[in-house]
Design a protein around this motif. Sequence first.
Motif, PDB file in Angstrom:
ATOM      1  N   ALA A 183       0.812  -1.214   0.000  1.00 35.01           N
ATOM      2  CA  ALA A 183       0.000   0.000   0.000  1.00 35.01           C
ATOM      3  C   ALA A 183       0.846   1.265   0.000  1.00 35.01           C
ATOM      4  N   GLY A 184       2.172   1.114  -0.076  1.00 35.28           N
ATOM      5  CA  GLY A 184       3.035   2.276  -0.029  1.00 35.28           C
ATOM      6  C   GLY A 184       3.019   3.053  -1.321  1.00 35.28           C
ATOM      7  N   GLY A 185       3.808   4.140  -1.351  1.00 39.74           N
ATOM      8  CA  GLY A 185       3.915   4.909  -2.581  1.00 39.74           C
ATOM      9  C   GLY A 185       2.836   5.959  -2.674  1.00 39.74           C
ATOM     10  N   PRO A 186       2.650   6.524  -3.866  1.00 39.88           N
ATOM     11  CA  PRO A 186       1.766   7.686  -4.021  1.00 39.88           C
ATOM     12  C   PRO A 186       0.320   7.410  -3.731  1.00 39.88           C
ATOM     13  N   LEU A 187      -0.105   6.133  -3.811  1.00 40.88           N
ATOM     14  CA  LEU A 187      -1.516   5.840  -3.564  1.00 40.88           C
ATOM     15  C   LEU A 187      -1.733   5.252  -2.184  1.00 40.88           C
ATOM     16  N   GLY A 188      -0.672   5.081  -1.408  1.00 39.22           N
ATOM     17  CA  GLY A 188      -0.811   4.295  -0.190  1.00 39.22           C
ATOM     18  C   GLY A 188      -0.385   4.997   1.075  1.00 39.22           C
ATOM     19  N   ASP A 189      -0.719   6.254   1.241  1.00 37.99           N
ATOM     20  CA  ASP A 189      -0.327   6.971   2.443  1.00 37.99           C
ATOM     21  C   ASP A 189      -1.091   6.501   3.670  1.00 37.99           C
ATOM     22  N   ASN A 190      -2.256   5.852   3.462  1.00 39.87           N
ATOM     23  CA  ASN A 190      -3.036   5.302   4.566  1.00 39.87           C
ATOM     24  C   ASN A 190      -3.318   6.331   5.647  1.00 39.87           C
ATOM     25  N   ALA A 191      -3.996   7.390   5.245  1.00 41.31           N
ATOM     26  CA  ALA A 191      -4.287   8.470   6.181  1.00 41.31           C
ATOM     27  C   ALA A 191      -5.236   8.034   7.275  1.00 41.31           C
ATOM     28  N   SER A 192      -6.016   7.002   7.051  1.00 40.85           N
ATOM     29  CA  SER A 192      -6.949   6.540   8.074  1.00 40.85           C
ATOM     30  C   SER A 192      -6.884   5.032   8.167  1.00 40.85           C
ATOM     31  N   PRO A 193      -7.103   4.455   9.364  1.00 36.96           N
ATOM     32  CA  PRO A 193      -7.077   3.004   9.509  1.00 36.96           C
ATOM     33  C   PRO A 193      -8.074   2.344   8.572  1.00 36.96           C
ATOM     34  N   GLY A 194      -7.639   1.253   7.960  1.00 37.27           N
ATOM     35  CA  GLY A 194      -8.524   0.525   7.063  1.00 37.27           C
ATOM     36  C   GLY A 194      -8.519   1.062   5.660  1.00 37.27           C
ATOM     37  N   SER A 195      -7.791   2.153   5.384  1.00 42.62           N
ATOM     38  CA  SER A 195      -7.726   2.686   4.023  1.00 42.62           C
ATOM     39  C   SER A 195      -7.136   1.661   3.094  1.00 42.62           C
ATOM     40  N   ALA A 196      -7.764   1.453   1.930  1.00 46.58           N
ATOM     41  CA  ALA A 196      -7.309   0.401   1.016  1.00 46.58           C
ATOM     42  C   ALA A 196      -5.900   0.681   0.526  1.00 46.58           C
ATOM     43  N   GLY A 197      -5.577   1.937   0.218  1.00 43.64           N
ATOM     44  CA  GLY A 197      -4.240   2.283  -0.190  1.00 43.64           C
ATOM     45  C   GLY A 197      -3.831   1.701  -1.516  1.00 43.64           C
ATOM     46  N   ASN A 198      -4.761   1.168  -2.289  1.00 51.63           N
ATOM     47  CA  ASN A 198      -4.360   0.516  -3.535  1.00 51.63           C
ATOM     48  C   ASN A 198      -5.396   0.722  -4.632  1.00 51.63           C
ATOM     49  N   VAL A 199      -5.965   1.916  -4.706  1.00 52.46           N
ATOM     50  CA  VAL A 199      -7.013   2.174  -5.681  1.00 52.46           C
ATOM     51  C   VAL A 199      -6.525   3.160  -6.739  1.00 52.46           C
ATOM     52  N   ILE A 200      -6.646   2.770  -8.009  1.00 53.05           N
ATOM     53  CA  ILE A 200      -6.332   3.634  -9.136  1.00 53.05           C
ATOM     54  C   ILE A 200      -7.632   4.297  -9.586  1.00 53.05           C
ATOM     55  N   GLU A 201      -7.576   5.571  -9.879  1.00 53.78           N
ATOM     56  CA  GLU A 201      -8.758   6.256 -10.403  1.00 53.78           C
ATOM     57  C   GLU A 201      -8.935   5.887 -11.872  1.00 53.78           C
ATOM     58  N   LEU A 202      -9.998   5.176 -12.180  1.00 54.60           N
ATOM     59  CA  LEU A 202     -10.291   4.740 -13.549  1.00 54.60           C
ATOM     60  C   LEU A 202     -11.532   5.483 -14.030  1.00 54.60           C
ATOM     61  N   ARG A 203     -11.505   5.964 -15.277  1.00 58.40           N
ATOM     62  CA  ARG A 203     -12.633   6.762 -15.768  1.00 58.40           C
ATOM     63  C   ARG A 203     -12.799   6.567 -17.273  1.00 58.40           C
ATOM     64  N   SER A 204     -13.951   7.021 -17.786  1.00 60.56           N
ATOM     65  CA  SER A 204     -14.240   6.961 -19.215  1.00 60.56           C
ATOM     66  C   SER A 204     -15.138   8.133 -19.576  1.00 60.56           C
ATOM     67  N   SER A 205     -14.897   8.723 -20.752  1.00 65.90           N
ATOM     68  CA  SER A 205     -15.794   9.778 -21.229  1.00 65.90           C
ATOM     69  C   SER A 205     -17.053   9.179 -21.839  1.00 65.90           C
ATOM     70  N   ALA A 206     -17.060   7.860 -22.053  1.00 67.24           N
ATOM     71  CA  ALA A 206     -18.203   7.201 -22.679  1.00 67.24           C
ATOM     72  C   ALA A 206     -19.311   6.890 -21.675  1.00 67.24           C
ATOM     73  N   PHE A 207     -18.979   6.806 -20.405  1.00 65.25           N
ATOM     74  CA  PHE A 207     -19.979   6.489 -19.381  1.00 65.25           C
ATOM     75  C   PHE A 207     -19.421   6.868 -18.022  1.00 65.25           C
ATOM     76  N   SER A 208     -20.319   7.133 -17.083  1.00 65.64           N
ATOM     77  CA  SER A 208     -19.933   7.308 -15.689  1.00 65.64           C
ATOM     78  C   SER A 208     -20.228   6.008 -14.952  1.00 65.64           C
ATOM     79  N   ASP A 209     -19.683   5.880 -13.750  1.00 70.60           N
ATOM     80  CA  ASP A 209     -19.813   4.627 -13.017  1.00 70.60           C
ATOM     81  C   ASP A 209     -21.280   4.245 -12.833  1.00 70.60           C
ATOM     82  N   ASN A 210     -21.599   3.006 -13.195  1.00 71.55           N
ATOM     83  CA  ASN A 210     -22.944   2.437 -13.074  1.00 71.55           C
ATOM     84  C   ASN A 210     -23.973   3.097 -13.996  1.00 71.55           C
ATOM     85  N   SER A 211     -23.515   3.693 -15.103  1.00 72.21           N
ATOM     86  CA  SER A 211     -24.440   4.257 -16.083  1.00 72.21           C
ATOM     87  C   SER A 211     -24.450   3.393 -17.348  1.00 72.21           C
ATOM     88  N   MET A 212     -25.419   3.649 -18.217  1.00 74.55           N
ATOM     89  CA  MET A 212     -25.651   2.819 -19.401  1.00 74.55           C
ATOM     90  C   MET A 212     -24.677   3.170 -20.526  1.00 74.55           C
TER      91      MET A 212
END
Length: 214
Positions: A54-83
Amino acid sequence: MPEPGTHAYDIQRTRLRAELDDQGIPDGNADEEANRRLRGPEPHPSPSMETERAGGPLGDNASPGSAGNVIELRSSAFSDNSMLAERHAKDGDNEPPDVSWGEVPEGTRELALLVADPDAPAGTFLHWLVTGIAPDARTLQGGTEHENGFGERGWGGPLPPVGDDPHRYVFRLYALAEPFAPGSDADTSDADSLRSWLDSRALATGTITATYGR
């Protein structure tokens, strides 16, 4: 109850995360929920607090239980949970939607993108697998497209049965610490086997889900 950080804990956590993914729970929430269920009423410290993963730029773990391993993924074709638009469907123009993402952890050797439908009648269906994406890429460029569940190389758009409730199409990006080479460890035509192999070797992941119905 397996101890956090042990092989047995990691195996159970990977299986539970896969179940939560299929339920459409976002990455960060799914990580916390998986850890909560495994740690029980008197939780051990979160594994993400105890490992270098969980280290590195995504893994500072500012709060207990923080996943620390999530990449922001996105698309201009749809938003999360949209058609998804019909042009992306198999019986439309079969046009792959664009995807882009944020920073990935240090130590990433390559990126891989897996797109699957967990609601398919015969089991999880593979719609897209791209491996060998350069770790410094921030959009889908280069890489190797593999055969999808239709028996074709590259993107295979949604084609759910007519009349079904909209299916979910889970786009999952993996930052891998080693090159993609599942060999005998995973069946590259089986989406669940691939996901299990990728989950066990990911430094970080990002997920976004589209829906589609006919």
